[in-house]
Scaffold this active site. Structure first.
Site, mmCIF file in Angstrom:
data_model
loop_
_atom_site.group_PDB
_atom_site.id
_atom_site.type_symbol
_atom_site.label_atom_id
_atom_site.label_comp_id
_atom_site.label_asym_id
_atom_site.label_seq_id
_atom_site.Cartn_x
_atom_site.Cartn_y
_atom_site.Cartn_z
ATOM 1 N N GLU A 1 -86.755 -75.284 72.725
ATOM 2 C CA GLU A 1 -85.364 -74.957 73.059
ATOM 3 C C GLU A 1 -85.279 -74.314 74.438
ATOM 4 O O GLU A 1 -85.739 -73.194 74.643
ATOM 5 C CB GLU A 1 -84.785 -74.011 72.003
ATOM 6 C CG GLU A 1 -83.377 -73.517 72.320
ATOM 7 C CD GLU A 1 -82.932 -72.411 71.375
ATOM 8 O OE1 GLU A 1 -81.880 -71.805 71.669
ATOM 9 O OE2 GLU A 1 -83.625 -72.142 70.374
ATOM 10 N N ASP B 1 -82.808 -67.169 66.254
ATOM 11 C CA ASP B 1 -81.419 -66.706 66.175
ATOM 12 C C ASP B 1 -80.555 -67.828 65.625
ATOM 13 O O ASP B 1 -81.054 -68.881 65.221
ATOM 14 C CB ASP B 1 -80.913 -66.224 67.549
ATOM 15 C CG ASP B 1 -80.964 -67.326 68.611
ATOM 16 O OD1 ASP B 1 -81.242 -68.489 68.249
ATOM 17 O OD2 ASP B 1 -80.725 -67.025 69.793
ATOM 18 N N ASP C 1 -78.348 -69.854 67.096
ATOM 19 C CA ASP C 1 -78.396 -71.083 67.889
ATOM 20 C C ASP C 1 -79.686 -71.845 67.640
ATOM 21 O O ASP C 1 -79.694 -73.081 67.551
ATOM 22 C CB ASP C 1 -78.257 -70.761 69.381
ATOM 23 C CG ASP C 1 -76.829 -70.435 69.775
ATOM 24 O OD1 ASP C 1 -75.911 -70.868 69.049
ATOM 25 O OD2 ASP C 1 -76.625 -69.757 70.790
#
Length: 267
Positions: free
Chosen positions: A54, A130, A132
């Protein structure tokens, strides 16, 4: 009925053009590989692994910390397309998905997919700890479940488990993967006095330097990974459909049933 037939024909034609475009781009690019991919040196797929990471920040740390011999890194920007109900032409028009397809090397769709051409036998999803990160992980699992079921069924999909905490006292430190491990570590350090204990929570992978990321999350000798099975992916897909799908009623029911049991709410 005629409208449905016409729409299906248009979808097939769009999918054919999208696949041809994907092949053409692959031929034009160096070795058919996307520029964002930091490939590994190993050519045997059984010995190779790719991290779907990510963001560029975490991707940078992963590239510096990895073992170049057998670990490839592919940073993904933002959240990929929700493929739950997307046509194949829409799927292939997504830049991030197109990048993944080229990196994996086994094609996509019933006509082009060839399991034997898969370039990595460990595909590792590595996202932040988290909301996201969880969302991106769910989108990726939905993608593999819908478009690469055979890869999933053969056990090639993994989820990296980075630590949530680093507990330090003086020159000693330990990593904790959840609240329970953190409490145990703090209690252990407190035996010689509670002064000087520092608890650091990692919100994102980008907060770790390359050495930390290697030691905790990428080193085969120390890392913890979760192998994804069909049920895991189906659960992720069902949850995504409930929370993000077009049908409002299942989402309302989910909220009504779970509203009073929420422990941590991300606002």
């Amino acid at each position: 009925l005629l409208a449905k037939v016409s729409e299906a024909a248009l979808a097939r034609e769009a999918a054919r053009k999208a696949r041809e475009m994907t092949r053409r781009k692959g031929v034009l690019e160096l070795a058919g590989l996307p520029g964002k991919l930091s490939d590994c040196q190993e050519k045997d797929p059984a010995l190779s692994e790719i991290y779907l990471v990510e963001g560029d920040s975490a991707g940078g740390s992963a590239k510096q910390g990895r073992n170049r011999k057998y670990q490839a890194i592919l940073p993904l920007k933002g959240k990929i397309l929700n493929v739950q109900k997307a046509r194949i032409d829409k799927v292939l028009s997504s830049a991030e998905i197109g990048t993944m397809v080229k990196a994996l090397g086994c094609g996509i769709g019933t006509e082009d997919f060839n399991m034997e051409k898969l370039r990595y036998h460990r595909i590792i999803i590595m996202t932040d700890a988290d909301v996201d990160g969880s969302h991106i992980r769910t989108l990726l699992l939905t993608f593999f479940y819908q478009q690469y079921f055979d890869i999933l069924e053969n056990g090639h999909i993994y989820i990296a488990m980075p630590p949530l905490y680093k507990i330090t006292k003086g020159k000693s430190f330990v990593y904790a993967f959840d609240e329970k491990e953190k409490e145990i570590a703090v209690k252990e350090f407190s035996k010689s006095g509670s002064k000087g204990i520092d608890v650091q929570r990692y919100k994102g992978l980008g907060e770790m330097n390359p050495d930390q990321l290697w030691d905790t999350t990428m080193d085969p000798e120390n890392r913890t990974m979760m192998r994804v099975d069909i049920k895991d992916a189906q659960d992720a897909t069902d949850m995504f459909e409930t929370l993000m799908g077009d049908d409002v009623e299942p989402r309302r029911e989910f909220i009504e049933q779970n509203a009073l049991s929420v422990a941590n709410l991300d606002i």
